[in-house]
Write an enzyme that holds these catalytic residues in place. Structure first.
Site, PDB file in Angstrom:
ATOM      1  N   ARG A   1     -11.743   1.225   8.883  1.00  0.00           N
ATOM      2  CA  ARG A   1     -11.422  -0.166   9.204  1.00  0.00           C
ATOM      3  C   ARG A   1     -12.673  -0.982   9.515  1.00  0.00           C
ATOM      4  O   ARG A   1     -12.608  -2.206   9.552  1.00  0.00           O
ATOM      5  CB  ARG A   1     -10.476  -0.234  10.413  1.00  0.00           C
TER       6      ARG A   1
ATOM      7  N   ARG B   1      -1.819 -12.109  11.758  1.00  0.00           N
ATOM      8  CA  ARG B   1      -2.181 -10.753  11.312  1.00  0.00           C
ATOM      9  C   ARG B   1      -3.012 -10.805  10.042  1.00  0.00           C
ATOM     10  O   ARG B   1      -3.970 -10.035   9.889  1.00  0.00           O
ATOM     11  CB  ARG B   1      -0.904  -9.933  11.076  1.00  0.00           C
TER      12      ARG B   1
ATOM     13  N   ARG C   1      12.151 -11.699   5.772  1.00  0.00           N
ATOM     14  CA  ARG C   1      12.905 -10.447   5.798  1.00  0.00           C
ATOM     15  C   ARG C   1      13.898 -10.395   6.958  1.00  0.00           C
ATOM     16  O   ARG C   1      13.606 -10.856   8.059  1.00  0.00           O
ATOM     17  CB  ARG C   1      11.940  -9.258   5.920  1.00  0.00           C
TER      18      ARG C   1
ATOM     19  N   ARG D   1      12.686  -8.624  12.724  1.00  0.00           N
ATOM     20  CA  ARG D   1      11.641  -8.058  13.570  1.00  0.00           C
ATOM     21  C   ARG D   1      10.834  -9.183  14.212  1.00  0.00           C
ATOM     22  O   ARG D   1      10.484 -10.161  13.562  1.00  0.00           O
ATOM     23  CB  ARG D   1      10.708  -7.162  12.742  1.00  0.00           C
TER      24      ARG D   1
ATOM     25  N   LYS E   1       0.823  -1.211   0.000  1.00  0.00           N
ATOM     26  CA  LYS E   1       0.000   0.000   0.000  1.00  0.00           C
ATOM     27  C   LYS E   1       0.857   1.260   0.000  1.00  0.00           C
ATOM     28  O   LYS E   1       0.591   2.203  -0.737  1.00  0.00           O
ATOM     29  CB  LYS E   1      -0.935   0.013   1.212  1.00  0.00           C
TER      30      LYS E   1
END
Length: 228
Positions: free
Chosen positions: A98, A182, A137, A171, A23
């Site tokens: 949302r 998520r 990542r 992370r 996004k």
């Protein structure tokens, strides 16, 4: 919100998509190509508090009391921001709405200003591929250069291409289980929102798993139709 029409004519769009769908990247491209302003809920809230606007002061009082900022205050902050001159050419909403009540509040806000939502654009992703994309990542602890287990490994194993560092970090919220949770929460939260805009004929779906430039071209076509 005083409901005063601003005379702004640029399109207002919503970008929907889970974390990692691109996004932010696509919003920046739309800003550069069309002069649209990306409006992130968090950024707007912090700016309103810092500037001491009427809605910002209300938000600060709530946050200082340790409470969550209400939909009404968030909508008021968005109204202030949309009335700013730089949003006259159009805006991209990222992070709001949302929920369907927030969507209904946005509908009313835009109607009061004589503006309409051009499109709610859903960046569609493959969940399994997204888990791999995000969970793979890692970052150089020294300079912040980003890498990926399969897509972008250092040229020399365990050595940063940029600074030569040998310490890397991941992370905590990029773990596969966390990413999967998520994504599940995102789909559960936004399914009613997608239905809201689909009913209005405003929902657009784009495959966000392909090339960035191809996705950008599809988004640009939607904006161009809105401007026609």
């Amino acid at each position: 919100m005083d409901g005063t029409a601003t005379g702004a004519t640029g399109p207002v769009l919503i970008l929907l998509g889970p974390p990692g769908a691109g996004k932010g990247t696509q919003a920046r491209k739309l800003q550069e190509a069309f002069g649209l302003v990306q409006l992130s809920t968090g950024d707007m809230l912090r700016a309103a508090v810092a500037e001491g606007t009427e809605a910002g002061q209300a938000a600060k009082a709530v946050m200082d009391a340790g409470d969550l900022v209400s939909d009404e205050i968030v909508t008021a902050i968005l109204a202030e921001r949309l009335d700013a001159p730089d949003c006259a050419q159009g805006a991209i909403l990222d992070g709001f709405p949302r929920t369907t009540p927030q969507a209904a509040a946005l509908d009313r806000l835009l109607a009061e200003r004589g503006r309409a939502l051009a499109a709610a654009i859903s960046l569609e992703v493959d969940d399994a591929a997204m888990v791999d994309r995000i969970a793979g990542r890692f970052t150089c602890a020294g300079c912040g250069e980003g890498y990926h287990d399969s897509a972008k490994r250092p040229a020399v194993a365990d050595t940063c291409d940029r600074c030569g560092g040998t310490e890397f970090t991941r992370r905590a919220d990029d773990r596969a289980e966390t990413v999967a949770a998520r994504l599940e929460a995102y789909h559960r939260e936004t399914a009613p929102l997608a239905a809201h805009y689909d009913t209005q004929g405003k929902l657009e779906r784009i495959d966000a798993m392909g090339e960035i430039d191809r996705i950008a071209a599809e988004l640009a076509a939607i904006v161009q139709r809105a401007q026609a």
